[in-house]
Motif scaffolding. Structure first.
Motif, PDB file in Angstrom:
ATOM      1  N   SER A  17      25.961  29.592  48.719  1.00  0.00           N
ATOM      2  CA  SER A  17      26.981  28.629  49.225  1.00  0.00           C
ATOM      3  C   SER A  17      27.908  29.392  50.651  1.00  0.00           C
ATOM      4  CB  SER A  17      27.997  28.391  48.124  1.00  0.00           C
ATOM      5  OG  SER A  17      29.073  27.528  48.508  1.00  0.00           O
ATOM      6  N   TRP A  62      29.411  34.506  46.645  1.00  0.00           N
ATOM      7  CA  TRP A  62      29.312  33.578  45.540  1.00  0.00           C
ATOM      8  C   TRP A  62      28.042  34.283  44.855  1.00  0.00           C
ATOM      9  CZ3 TRP A  62      32.572  30.223  44.293  1.00  0.00           C
ATOM     10  CH2 TRP A  62      33.601  29.857  45.152  1.00  0.00           C
ATOM     11  N   ARG A 109      30.852  27.944  51.032  1.00  0.00           N
ATOM     12  CA  ARG A 109      32.234  27.448  50.729  1.00  0.00           C
ATOM     13  C   ARG A 109      33.216  28.690  50.524  1.00  0.00           C
ATOM     14  NH1 ARG A 109      31.711  24.234  45.334  1.00  0.00           N
ATOM     15  NH2 ARG A 109      33.292  25.624  45.061  1.00  0.00           N
ATOM     16  N   SER A 110      34.279  28.334  50.888  1.00  0.00           N
ATOM     17  CA  SER A 110      35.397  29.712  50.869  1.00  0.00           C
ATOM     18  C   SER A 110      36.524  28.891  50.020  1.00  0.00           C
ATOM     19  CB  SER A 110      35.834  30.046  52.068  1.00  0.00           C
ATOM     20  OG  SER A 110      36.382  29.162  52.957  1.00  0.00           O
ATOM     21  N   LEU A 158      25.775  29.316  42.815  1.00  0.00           N
ATOM     22  CA  LEU A 158      26.382  28.938  44.207  1.00  0.00           C
ATOM     23  C   LEU A 158      25.914  30.257  45.214  1.00  0.00           C
ATOM     24  CD1 LEU A 158      30.305  28.102  43.219  1.00  0.00           C
ATOM     25  CD2 LEU A 158      28.254  26.435  44.326  1.00  0.00           C
ATOM     26  N   LYS A 159      25.016  30.779  44.784  1.00  0.00           N
ATOM     27  CA  LYS A 159      24.874  32.191  45.491  1.00  0.00           C
ATOM     28  C   LYS A 159      24.399  32.210  47.222  1.00  0.00           C
ATOM     29  CE  LYS A 159      20.080  32.801  43.847  1.00  0.00           C
ATOM     30  NZ  LYS A 159      19.501  33.682  42.956  1.00  0.00           N
ATOM     31  N   TRP A 217      34.866  36.485  53.213  1.00  0.00           N
ATOM     32  CA  TRP A 217      33.714  35.818  52.543  1.00  0.00           C
ATOM     33  C   TRP A 217      32.404  36.310  53.135  1.00  0.00           C
ATOM     34  CZ3 TRP A 217      34.113  33.115  48.243  1.00  0.00           C
ATOM     35  CH2 TRP A 217      35.108  32.895  47.545  1.00  0.00           C
ATOM     36  N   THR A 225      25.597  37.181  51.858  1.00  0.00           N
ATOM     37  CA  THR A 225      24.565  37.360  50.578  1.00  0.00           C
ATOM     38  C   THR A 225      24.703  38.984  49.985  1.00  0.00           C
ATOM     39  OG1 THR A 225      22.847  38.115  52.220  1.00  0.00           O
ATOM     40  CG2 THR A 225      23.068  35.657  51.338  1.00  0.00           C
TER      41      THR A 225
END
Length: 198
Positions: free
Chosen positions: A15, A8, A17-18, A12-13, A27, A30
């Motif tokens: 986050s 992300w 979430r996927s 959302l960097k 996923w 960073t």
């Protein structure tokens, strides 16, 4: 490089979430590697990440070359043809590293040449053979040359997208007409660390 790795960016960097899709996507959190550079969602970390990685490679390479019985002239050839080229892509594509990193690199190279016992002043070593030096490369001048080549690329390709993007930030042609004063004023207005270096 895993082509399916996603991270992300933006708001959302960080986050976790996927998104579930029919494709097998991995996923990341960073950072990822692309075209030989480590990218991080925090752009300020990129320079440090990449240069620390390359510094380690230089240390490993130096430990290998130390076993060879090379003259200082031979070691300078190793510096120019093997060690410094490890950084060329970083110097060309990223903002310059901090002074501490460059001083560390410089010290590594000179310790390699003289095995920790300086025998000739650095200023003499940098001179050409005709002037009594060993034609060593000055890393600060080397970086400056690589950065300034970007101006030549922009000007020679004035129809290109890069030229138009940079020219929207500052008038490239004015640099050649007005010089240092215009550069100093432009740098104060800029936030892009790479273009500030250029």
């Amino acid at each position: 490089f895993d082509k399916t790795k996603l991270i992300w960016i933006g708001s959302l960097k960080y986050s976790t979430r996927s998104i579930k899709t029919k494709w097998k996507l991995t996923w990341g959190d960073t950072e990822f590697k692309l075209l030989g550079l480590l990218f991080d969602v925090n752009l300020e970390k990129m320079t440090e990440l990449n240069f620390n990685d390359k510094l380690q490679k230089v240390k490993n390479s130096i430990s290998y070359w130390k076993r060879r019985m090379l003259t200082p002239k031979g070691k300078i050839t190793v510096v120019k043809s093997i060690l410094l080229p490890l950084f060329t892509h970083c110097f060309t594509s990223l903002p310059s590293p901090n002074t501490l990193c460059l001083d560390t690199l410089n010290k590594l190279l000179y310790n390699f040449i003289w095995e920790g016992k300086t025998k000739i002043k650095q200023s003499v070593l940098l001179k050409s053979y005709r002037e009594g030096g060993l034609n060593m490369i000055d890393i600060y001048s080397y970086i400056n040359c690589l950065k300034i080549k970007w101006l030549k690329r922009y000007v020679n390709n004035s129809d290109g997208k890069c030229y138009k993007l940079v020219n929207s930030l500052f008038d490239i042609n004015k640099i050649f007409n007005t010089g240092k004063i215009f550069c100093d004023i432009t740098i104060k207005k800029m936030k892009n660390a790479f273009l500030i270096d250029v």
